[in-house]
Design a protein around this motif. Sequence first.
Motif, PDB file in Angstrom:
ATOM      1  N   SER A 107     -10.771  28.784 -12.218  1.00 25.19           N
ATOM      2  CA  SER A 107     -11.550  28.792 -11.104  1.00 25.19           C
ATOM      3  C   SER A 107     -13.077  29.037 -11.606  1.00 25.19           C
ATOM      4  N   ASN A 108     -13.236  29.309 -12.718  1.00 25.18           N
ATOM      5  CA  ASN A 108     -14.642  29.500 -13.238  1.00 25.18           C
ATOM      6  C   ASN A 108     -15.561  28.445 -13.337  1.00 25.18           C
ATOM      7  N   SER A 109     -14.916  27.252 -13.156  1.00 25.69           N
ATOM      8  CA  SER A 109     -15.907  26.026 -13.118  1.00 25.69           C
ATOM      9  C   SER A 109     -15.097  24.892 -12.278  1.00 25.69           C
ATOM     10  N   ASN A 165     -10.115  32.917 -11.544  1.00 25.90           N
ATOM     11  CA  ASN A 165      -9.366  33.263 -12.657  1.00 25.90           C
ATOM     12  C   ASN A 165      -9.674  32.429 -13.855  1.00 25.90           C
ATOM     13  N   SER A 166      -9.887  32.770 -15.214  1.00 28.32           N
ATOM     14  CA  SER A 166      -9.781  31.893 -16.322  1.00 28.32           C
ATOM     15  C   SER A 166      -9.500  32.794 -17.711  1.00 28.32           C
ATOM     16  N   PHE A 167      -9.477  32.535 -18.559  1.00 27.29           N
ATOM     17  CA  PHE A 167      -9.145  33.103 -19.938  1.00 27.29           C
ATOM     18  C   PHE A 167     -10.083  34.131 -20.380  1.00 27.29           C
ATOM     19  N   THR A 168     -11.315  33.813 -20.037  1.00 20.94           N
ATOM     20  CA  THR A 168     -12.492  34.606 -20.631  1.00 20.94           C
ATOM     21  C   THR A 168     -12.915  36.013 -19.596  1.00 20.94           C
ATOM     22  N   LYS A 228      -9.043  38.174 -15.139  1.00 20.81           N
ATOM     23  CA  LYS A 228      -8.770  37.217 -16.593  1.00 20.81           C
ATOM     24  C   LYS A 228      -7.409  37.136 -16.776  1.00 20.81           C
ATOM     25  N   ALA A 229      -6.771  36.017 -17.041  1.00 17.98           N
ATOM     26  CA  ALA A 229      -5.647  35.723 -17.346  1.00 17.98           C
ATOM     27  C   ALA A 229      -5.407  34.492 -18.087  1.00 17.98           C
ATOM     28  N   ASP A 230      -4.627  34.390 -19.354  1.00 18.69           N
ATOM     29  CA  ASP A 230      -4.677  33.082 -20.083  1.00 18.69           C
ATOM     30  C   ASP A 230      -3.489  32.159 -19.519  1.00 18.69           C
ATOM     31  N   MET A 231      -3.871  31.011 -18.885  1.00 15.48           N
ATOM     32  CA  MET A 231      -2.616  30.233 -18.360  1.00 15.48           C
ATOM     33  C   MET A 231      -1.714  29.494 -19.371  1.00 15.48           C
ATOM     34  N   ALA A 246      -5.646  25.229 -13.212  1.00 16.64           N
ATOM     35  CA  ALA A 246      -6.027  25.235 -14.595  1.00 16.64           C
ATOM     36  C   ALA A 246      -5.540  24.082 -15.225  1.00 16.64           C
ATOM     37  N   GLY A 247      -6.336  23.471 -16.121  1.00 14.57           N
ATOM     38  CA  GLY A 247      -5.888  22.348 -16.656  1.00 14.57           C
ATOM     39  C   GLY A 247      -6.953  21.913 -17.885  1.00 14.57           C
ATOM     40  N   ILE A 248      -6.324  21.444 -19.051  1.00 16.05           N
ATOM     41  CA  ILE A 248      -7.128  20.818 -20.075  1.00 16.05           C
ATOM     42  C   ILE A 248      -6.759  19.485 -20.398  1.00 16.05           C
ATOM     43  N   GLN A 249      -7.314  18.607 -21.286  1.00 13.03           N
ATOM     44  CA  GLN A 249      -7.081  17.333 -21.513  1.00 13.03           C
ATOM     45  C   GLN A 249      -7.226  17.111 -22.969  1.00 13.03           C
ATOM     46  N   ILE A 306      -3.049  21.286  -8.081  1.00 12.96           N
ATOM     47  CA  ILE A 306      -4.087  20.319  -8.441  1.00 12.96           C
ATOM     48  C   ILE A 306      -3.219  19.240  -9.432  1.00 12.96           C
ATOM     49  N   ALA A 307      -2.744  18.179  -9.104  1.00  9.88           N
ATOM     50  CA  ALA A 307      -2.240  17.151  -9.938  1.00  9.88           C
ATOM     51  C   ALA A 307      -3.393  16.290 -10.283  1.00  9.88           C
ATOM     52  N   SER A 308      -3.021  15.099 -10.274  1.00  7.88           N
ATOM     53  CA  SER A 308      -4.134  13.851 -10.524  1.00  7.88           C
ATOM     54  C   SER A 308      -3.596  12.525 -10.158  1.00  7.88           C
ATOM     55  N   ALA A 337       0.507  13.808 -22.970  1.00  4.61           N
ATOM     56  CA  ALA A 337       0.617  15.233 -22.448  1.00  4.61           C
ATOM     57  C   ALA A 337       0.205  15.311 -21.260  1.00  4.61           C
ATOM     58  N   TYR A 338      -1.037  14.937 -20.900  1.00  9.59           N
ATOM     59  CA  TYR A 338      -1.641  15.175 -19.522  1.00  9.59           C
ATOM     60  C   TYR A 338      -0.697  14.667 -18.428  1.00  9.59           C
ATOM     61  N   ILE A 339      -0.311  13.256 -18.680  1.00  7.29           N
ATOM     62  CA  ILE A 339       0.270  12.470 -17.775  1.00  7.29           C
ATOM     63  C   ILE A 339       1.857  12.953 -17.599  1.00  7.29           C
ATOM     64  N   TYR A 357     -11.307  10.259 -10.282  1.00  4.52           N
ATOM     65  CA  TYR A 357     -12.372  11.086 -11.202  1.00  4.52           C
ATOM     66  C   TYR A 357     -13.343  11.955 -10.195  1.00  4.52           C
ATOM     67  N   VAL A 358     -13.449  13.043 -10.532  1.00  6.05           N
ATOM     68  CA  VAL A 358     -14.375  14.107  -9.950  1.00  6.05           C
ATOM     69  C   VAL A 358     -15.350  14.646 -10.874  1.00  6.05           C
ATOM     70  N   LEU A 359     -16.424  14.410 -10.546  1.00  6.06           N
ATOM     71  CA  LEU A 359     -17.796  14.767 -11.431  1.00  6.06           C
ATOM     72  C   LEU A 359     -18.046  16.302 -11.689  1.00  6.06           C
ATOM     73  N   PRO A 396     -18.241  19.209 -14.758  1.00  6.13           N
ATOM     74  CA  PRO A 396     -18.677  19.639 -15.957  1.00  6.13           C
ATOM     75  C   PRO A 396     -18.103  18.980 -17.236  1.00  6.13           C
ATOM     76  N   LEU A 397     -16.697  18.961 -16.882  1.00 10.02           N
ATOM     77  CA  LEU A 397     -15.687  18.225 -17.883  1.00 10.02           C
ATOM     78  C   LEU A 397     -16.094  16.760 -17.916  1.00 10.02           C
ATOM     79  N   VAL A 398     -16.100  16.111 -17.008  1.00  9.90           N
ATOM     80  CA  VAL A 398     -16.329  14.691 -16.906  1.00  9.90           C
ATOM     81  C   VAL A 398     -17.841  14.312 -17.245  1.00  9.90           C
ATOM     82  N   GLU A 399     -18.720  14.942 -16.588  1.00  9.13           N
ATOM     83  CA  GLU A 399     -20.167  15.027 -16.848  1.00  9.13           C
ATOM     84  C   GLU A 399     -20.453  14.794 -18.508  1.00  9.13           C
TER      85      GLU A 399
HETATM   86  P1  NAD Z   1     -13.092  22.149 -15.807  1.00 12.30           P
HETATM   87  O1  NAD Z   1     -12.964  22.092 -17.297  1.00 12.30           O
HETATM   88  O2  NAD Z   1     -14.421  22.195 -14.973  1.00 12.30           O
HETATM   89  O3  NAD Z   1     -12.046  23.275 -15.184  1.00 12.30           O
HETATM   90  C1  NAD Z   1     -10.805  23.709 -15.864  1.00 12.30           C
HETATM   91  C2  NAD Z   1     -10.759  25.139 -15.493  1.00 12.30           C
HETATM   92  O4  NAD Z   1      -9.654  25.671 -16.025  1.00 12.30           O
HETATM   93  C3  NAD Z   1     -11.814  25.972 -16.096  1.00 12.30           C
HETATM   94  O5  NAD Z   1     -12.034  26.930 -15.115  1.00 12.30           O
HETATM   95  C4  NAD Z   1     -11.253  26.683 -17.261  1.00 12.30           C
HETATM   96  O6  NAD Z   1     -11.835  27.914 -17.481  1.00 12.30           O
HETATM   97  C5  NAD Z   1      -9.831  26.724 -16.750  1.00 12.30           C
HETATM   98  N1  NAD Z   1      -8.855  26.876 -17.980  1.00 12.30           N
HETATM   99  C6  NAD Z   1      -8.750  26.136 -19.030  1.00 12.30           C
HETATM  100  N2  NAD Z   1      -7.915  26.748 -19.701  1.00 12.30           N
HETATM  101  C7  NAD Z   1      -7.346  27.631 -19.176  1.00 12.30           C
HETATM  102  C8  NAD Z   1      -6.389  28.698 -19.712  1.00 12.30           C
HETATM  103  N3  NAD Z   1      -5.731  28.894 -20.809  1.00 12.30           N
HETATM  104  N4  NAD Z   1      -6.215  29.671 -18.600  1.00 12.30           N
HETATM  105  C9  NAD Z   1      -6.940  29.907 -17.584  1.00 12.30           C
HETATM  106  N5  NAD Z   1      -7.780  29.361 -17.085  1.00 12.30           N
HETATM  107  C10 NAD Z   1      -8.141  27.977 -17.999  1.00 12.30           C
HETATM  108  O7  NAD Z   1     -12.214  20.642 -15.468  1.00 12.30           O
HETATM  109  P2  NAD Z   1     -11.896  20.218 -13.903  1.00 12.30           P
HETATM  110  O8  NAD Z   1     -12.227  18.885 -14.062  1.00 12.30           O
HETATM  111  O9  NAD Z   1     -12.324  20.895 -12.773  1.00 12.30           O
HETATM  112  O10 NAD Z   1     -10.559  20.394 -13.698  1.00 12.30           O
HETATM  113  C11 NAD Z   1      -9.520  21.075 -13.032  1.00 12.30           C
HETATM  114  C12 NAD Z   1      -8.153  20.534 -12.641  1.00 12.30           C
HETATM  115  O11 NAD Z   1      -8.269  19.353 -11.944  1.00 12.30           O
HETATM  116  C13 NAD Z   1      -7.540  20.256 -13.943  1.00 12.30           C
HETATM  117  O12 NAD Z   1      -5.898  20.680 -13.766  1.00 12.30           O
HETATM  118  C14 NAD Z   1      -7.606  18.690 -14.149  1.00 12.30           C
HETATM  119  O13 NAD Z   1      -6.502  18.133 -14.725  1.00 12.30           O
HETATM  120  C15 NAD Z   1      -7.689  18.413 -12.438  1.00 12.30           C
HETATM  121  N6  NAD Z   1      -8.230  16.982 -12.313  1.00 12.30           N
HETATM  122  C16 NAD Z   1      -9.607  16.680 -12.658  1.00 12.30           C
HETATM  123  C17 NAD Z   1     -10.086  15.481 -12.467  1.00 12.30           C
HETATM  124  C18 NAD Z   1     -11.585  15.332 -12.897  1.00 12.30           C
HETATM  125  O14 NAD Z   1     -11.841  14.252 -12.692  1.00 12.30           O
HETATM  126  N7  NAD Z   1     -12.275  16.179 -12.914  1.00 12.30           N
HETATM  127  C19 NAD Z   1      -9.297  14.530 -11.919  1.00 12.30           C
HETATM  128  C20 NAD Z   1      -7.900  14.942 -11.580  1.00 12.30           C
HETATM  129  C21 NAD Z   1      -7.488  16.033 -11.857  1.00 12.30           C
END
Ligand code: NAD
Length: 256
Positions: free
Chosen positions: A12-14, A34-37, A61-64, A87-90, A136-138, A150-152, A183-185, A187-190
Amino acid sequence: TLKGKTAIITGSNSGIGLGVARELARAGADVVLNSFTDRDEDHKLAADLAEEFDVVARYIKADMSKPEECRALITHAGACDILVNNAGIQHVAPIEDFPTEKWDAIIAINLSSAFHTTAVALPLMRKAGWGRVVNIASAHGLTASPYKSAYIAAKHGIVGLSKTVALETAKEPITCNAICPGYVLTPLVESQIPDTAKKYGMTEEEAKQKVILERQPSKEFATVEQIGGTAVFLCSDAAEQITGTTISVDGGWTAL
Ligand code: NAD
């Protein structure tokens, strides 16, 4: 009002996580970011929320991607009335080229982390006599696209986990649901827009409309405030009997 409740939002730092934390704080909840930094700016985000909304806000701080750190986040917070697993990555690649370490990281962060945090949070919710788990799924938890195996898989998995947690808590004042954003705008998508525009020889506006929003019939991005508002709704009395389900915030994507 969520005054007196403690909400923990992973990642939740972005982006969406920060947006959800803001709306929960606006509704009166104390929040744990929370985030990993572990940077000054991470802690400042919490201080700013505390000041703006007159709540207690902390950054932990905690690494998910690490099971023990997922569990320690909840233990360290000491209370957890509302748990938002965000928390999520792609990573995008055809399955035969998909790096194993990316697969493992996405399953760990986007799916397994929610298993670990929920396992530690439920006893705290039971002790408090109230709880909300919001995952927060998708739209990709309900439908698929190529090259995002992997994401799906992780997002379909977290929808299944949400249903299971809902059944295990069905007789208690605890609910568990998944929000499925299109899709949510963030920083990741932007950050993908300039590259997408270049790749297709389009303006950035065209890339947004024709490529990124291709599957979103509204042709508009959802906002982090709307995802946050949906989370606040799931924490309201009106949502007491909403459990084990998904709420799409996707401009019609899953109606197609
Ligand atoms: P984002 O990159 O802005 O946010 C991801 C967050 O997860 C960041 O705060 C990042 O620091 C944190 N994170 C990443 N790896 C981590 C780790 N190992 N430990 C702890 N924190 C970690 O992306 P977002 O678009 O805000 O995505 C947030 C969630 O929403 C994700 O689960 C994503 O799959 C989901 N989502 C996003 C969209 C979209 O269009 N943006 C659509 C559907 C679902």
